[in-house]
Design a protein around this motif. Sequence first.
Motif, PDB file in Angstrom:
ATOM      1  N   TRP A 139      14.797  -6.789  13.916  1.00  0.00           N
ATOM      2  CA  TRP A 139      15.919  -7.831  13.084  1.00  0.00           C
ATOM      3  C   TRP A 139      14.573  -8.636  12.423  1.00  0.00           C
ATOM      4  O   TRP A 139      14.783  -9.221  11.334  1.00  0.00           O
ATOM      5  N   GLY A 140      13.331  -8.140  13.226  1.00  0.00           N
ATOM      6  CA  GLY A 140      11.899  -8.545  12.835  1.00  0.00           C
ATOM      7  C   GLY A 140      11.790  -8.546  11.346  1.00  0.00           C
ATOM      8  O   GLY A 140      11.042  -8.753  10.771  1.00  0.00           O
ATOM      9  N   THR A 141      12.066  -6.797  10.987  1.00  0.00           N
ATOM     10  CA  THR A 141      11.345  -6.525   9.969  1.00  0.00           C
ATOM     11  C   THR A 141      12.707  -6.967   8.340  1.00  0.00           C
ATOM     12  O   THR A 141      12.645  -6.061   7.755  1.00  0.00           O
ATOM     13  N   TRP A 142      13.919  -7.419   9.631  1.00  0.00           N
ATOM     14  CA  TRP A 142      14.888  -6.745   8.617  1.00  0.00           C
ATOM     15  C   TRP A 142      14.670  -7.679   7.142  1.00  0.00           C
ATOM     16  O   TRP A 142      15.030  -7.695   5.564  1.00  0.00           O
ATOM     17  N   ASN A 143      14.626  -8.928   6.928  1.00  0.00           N
ATOM     18  CA  ASN A 143      14.174  -9.745   5.489  1.00  0.00           C
ATOM     19  C   ASN A 143      13.479  -9.335   5.338  1.00  0.00           C
ATOM     20  O   ASN A 143      13.105  -8.766   3.721  1.00  0.00           O
ATOM     21  N   GLN A 144      12.144  -8.346   5.864  1.00  0.00           N
ATOM     22  CA  GLN A 144      11.128  -7.362   4.814  1.00  0.00           C
ATOM     23  C   GLN A 144      11.777  -5.871   3.826  1.00  0.00           C
ATOM     24  O   GLN A 144      11.259  -6.124   2.921  1.00  0.00           O
ATOM     25  N   THR A 145      12.586  -5.315   5.014  1.00  0.00           N
ATOM     26  CA  THR A 145      13.495  -4.487   3.701  1.00  0.00           C
ATOM     27  C   THR A 145      14.111  -4.700   2.945  1.00  0.00           C
ATOM     28  O   THR A 145      14.260  -3.976   2.154  1.00  0.00           O
ATOM     29  N   VAL A 146      14.955  -5.662   3.539  1.00  0.00           N
ATOM     30  CA  VAL A 146      15.859  -6.722   2.049  1.00  0.00           C
ATOM     31  C   VAL A 146      15.017  -7.042   1.035  1.00  0.00           C
ATOM     32  O   VAL A 146      15.051  -6.420   0.000  1.00  0.00           O
ATOM     33  N   GLU A 147      13.707  -7.583   1.234  1.00  0.00           N
ATOM     34  CA  GLU A 147      12.865  -7.494   0.045  1.00  0.00           C
ATOM     35  C   GLU A 147      12.166  -5.937  -0.693  1.00  0.00           C
ATOM     36  O   GLU A 147      12.556  -6.491  -2.236  1.00  0.00           O
ATOM     37  N   LEU A 148      12.414  -5.263   0.244  1.00  0.00           N
ATOM     38  CA  LEU A 148      11.622  -4.278  -0.266  1.00  0.00           C
ATOM     39  C   LEU A 148      12.638  -3.325  -1.193  1.00  0.00           C
ATOM     40  O   LEU A 148      12.475  -2.730  -2.051  1.00  0.00           O
ATOM     41  N   LEU A 149      13.655  -3.532  -0.134  1.00  0.00           N
ATOM     42  CA  LEU A 149      15.187  -2.341  -1.268  1.00  0.00           C
ATOM     43  C   LEU A 149      15.468  -3.142  -2.526  1.00  0.00           C
ATOM     44  O   LEU A 149      15.705  -2.615  -4.011  1.00  0.00           O
ATOM     45  N   ASN A 150      14.692  -4.500  -2.547  1.00  0.00           N
ATOM     46  CA  ASN A 150      15.613  -5.588  -4.513  1.00  0.00           C
ATOM     47  C   ASN A 150      14.068  -5.598  -4.985  1.00  0.00           C
ATOM     48  O   ASN A 150      15.259  -4.819  -6.069  1.00  0.00           O
TER      49      ASN A 150
END
Lengths: 157, 798
Positions: A139-150
């Motif tokens: 979950w710590g990298t969740w936001n980064q993953t979402v940003e990357l995908l966007n």
Amino acid sequence: MQLIRESETLKILLIEDDNAHAKILSRTIQSGGHTNYIERATDGEEAFSLLNRLHHQGPLALPDIILLDLKLPKISGIEILRQLKDNKKFCFIPVIILTTSNAQKDKSLAYQLNANSYLVKPDNPNELKIMVSDLIKYWGTWNQTVELLNHRESHAN
Amino acid sequence: MTSKPLKNFLLLTPLGISLLLVAFASDGLFGDLSNYHLHIWMDAFLGFSYLLIAGALIYFVRAREDVKFTFFFILFSIFNIITAIFHFFDMFSPYWGSPSIDLLVKSLTAVVSVMTSLFVWRSIPFAISVPSPELLDKKNRELLELNIQLEKLAVAKSQDSSQLDSIFNSTGDAILLKNPDGIVINCNKSFTELYGYTKEEIIGRSVKDLVPADKYDQLHKIMSNLRKGKTTYSLETYGIKKDGTRCAISLTVSPIYSSDRKIIGASSIARDISSRIEFEKKLSDNEQLMKTVIQSVTTGILSVSERGVITLTNSSLNNMFGYEPGELIGQKVEVLVPKRYRDSHPIYRQAFWRKPENRQMGAGRELTGVRKDGREFPVEIGLAPIIHERNEVLASVIDISERRFAENYLLQEHDTIKKVLELNTDGWWDWDLRNPKTVYFSPSFKALFGYKDREISNEYASWKQLTFNNEFEEIEKNLQLHLMTDGKHPFHQKIRYKHKDGTSVWTICKGMAFKGESGCFERMIGVHFDISKEIKLDSDLQRTNRELQLRSDEMEQFIYTVSHDLKSPLVTSMSFLNFLREDLEAKKYDEVEDSAIELEKALKQMRSLIHDILEVSRLGTVKLLREPVNLTHLIDNIVQKFMDNDSTIPTRITVQRNMGAVEGDPKRLSALFENLITNASKYNKRKDVKEKTIDVFSEIKNQEYRICVRDNGPGIHAKFHTKIFELFHRLDTKVEGTGVGLAIVAKVAEQHDGTAWVESEPGRGSSFWVSLPMTRKVTIGNDDAVNKRIRNTENLAH
């Protein structure tokens, strides 16, 4: 442009009325070597006033993860979950239910209300360590993953 | 020709002829008076005499106009003339001596003589009847006398003679006046009408013409008796009308006297009684018919005089009572009455004659007759008074033994059915479908709903009244269905009735319609079975189910909470134990103390939780005691214990004196107030008050005993006022607690049929109230009350 944040520091909001449990979680989270920042609220009211304060400071001030206990005085954890997910300001923050109850009805209700995960506090301390470690990794990298995908989607367009 | 010249002619002519013929025969008058001459003279005298007689007869006939049988007289005259001629011829026979002429004359004379003699014999009755002139003279004198009498009478009664005359003519009776010889001398108008003669026709005729030949003797006898002086005759006889028919008359014959008490005639008054005779004949025919009818009917008939004597019996009655024909006549009617009633029977008889009318005897009593042999039998008697100079009552008697037997049999049959129904059902009705307004409801049926027999009328409407609104429609619908489907659709109905006490009684009603001889449904019987017990059991079961569900929910909640609340300190203690070990291994002693404290707290939490859980579970399982509890005393003890344990906390507790006693379980009530007082102290963390205060006091309101535990703590927001009584619910987790205390308070209050609630506002302290009913009913073991409660519950449920 730096897409992935260098900082490994995670901002965690712990909503937990039991002092002992709060202490346990704090120490477990910190023990992984990560320099994570933990904010604690003992009940729903406290949690929302904190979140609103952080929101004023800017989007980045908001916690990366919310760890939520279900059995809380005054406002129940389920009610807090509903309010969080109904609120556009906070709905994107992953909410991980962390509770001692493994009752099926609580679990299904939580997932219905878009809880991101439901974890039962294990009475084995080692298990707890692994669980906390995993949730922070994921979950710590969740936001980064979402940003990357966007980002990828926008480039593709 | 006048009578005088005729007389002279008839006298002189025979004389002349005789003298002339003598002169011729004797050749000269006063010739030789020989024997021969004498012959001539004698014949001349004879001829002369005969002619004289003939002349006399002619004269007589001519002179009297009323003479009947003229022919006879003429014949007689001719006879005389011819005889005269015969004698005249005899005078000349010596001269002519012709035997042929002589024979001719003789023959002629013989023929006429025979004819005349025959006529004479035939006329003898007439000649007899012709009265002698003396008699006629006498009669005439009498008639004259009578006329004088009548005239005298008329003069004497001149004033009302017209009245008499009018009575004479206007009376309906035929009046006839006759003389002692039976000759009619007068009659009135009614007479002419009755007999058909005119007055003129009948006067002068003999009454014989009015009497039939077979009654002549009677007439003769009457007339002679009258003449002898018998005054009056009354008889019924026959008369002969002019047209020859007979008519029945009532005849009264009375003599008429002259002033000198001589009988001068008789009056006969005849009344036409032919219609009466006919009526009497009919009457007699009817009587005969009645007698035949009375004897032939199967109903026993007897006639009893006012004094109670039997005057008539028919054969049926004799047979019925076992007597010989005629045996009962003259006996007292009481012989037909059983001995035990004999004394009272005359009273009934007298009562009948006080108000004689056609009616049934007995008026509702069962009547019994007794036979000659002493056997008794039930009878039905109709009475009809016959009122004439001799009062009688005609009684018709019917032996109803067989009918009574059949009735009794039916009655017994009916009784048996009734008993069977009463024994085997909880109530039944018998509905007369030919008269659908009446329904017989059995006493048990009425009793089923708490009513006495007379409290519910046997009407269809009562049925409806016993059922609940709208529910009767369905019953009626099914009744109709049953009847319309010819009974194929069974009437099998669950019916709820209203009990007198307002509760409901559940029944199963099975009904069946029965057809009569006509082939139509005539009655319907419905039997009821009380299924209230089953319904109650059903309802008990439902209630138990609900309770179980509630318990189950409670249990789930309990397990859920326990799994959380017990696991929570476990997680804590395990974790801190791990931290301790880690720190000790790493020889970092900073947090050891802290970990140990947390560990201890967690364990203490577990301990108190286990204690409370046990406490709660005990509340639900251990039987509740019922005994008087002195509240002041109870609370004093709690306060004492509390002060001993937590003497460090500066708390001032005041308990109202003489709070009185309630009935209940002392241990539980103690736990209740202990929790309230402990909470009042425990959660009071206010810094702005110098001293924590707890007041315990009571009041009576709405028949409840209300006890209050009031503190000056932080107070509770209204939205938590109910929640705090839930098990394991905690508002303030910073304070040690299990969330069981107030749940125990609520539970104990409920077990004592009371309630617990809180009145509080943040910053104003809290008042925890417990109400206990002052007069609590003992509900356990009382079936009626339980039933009632169940019925009430059913009422609510439906």
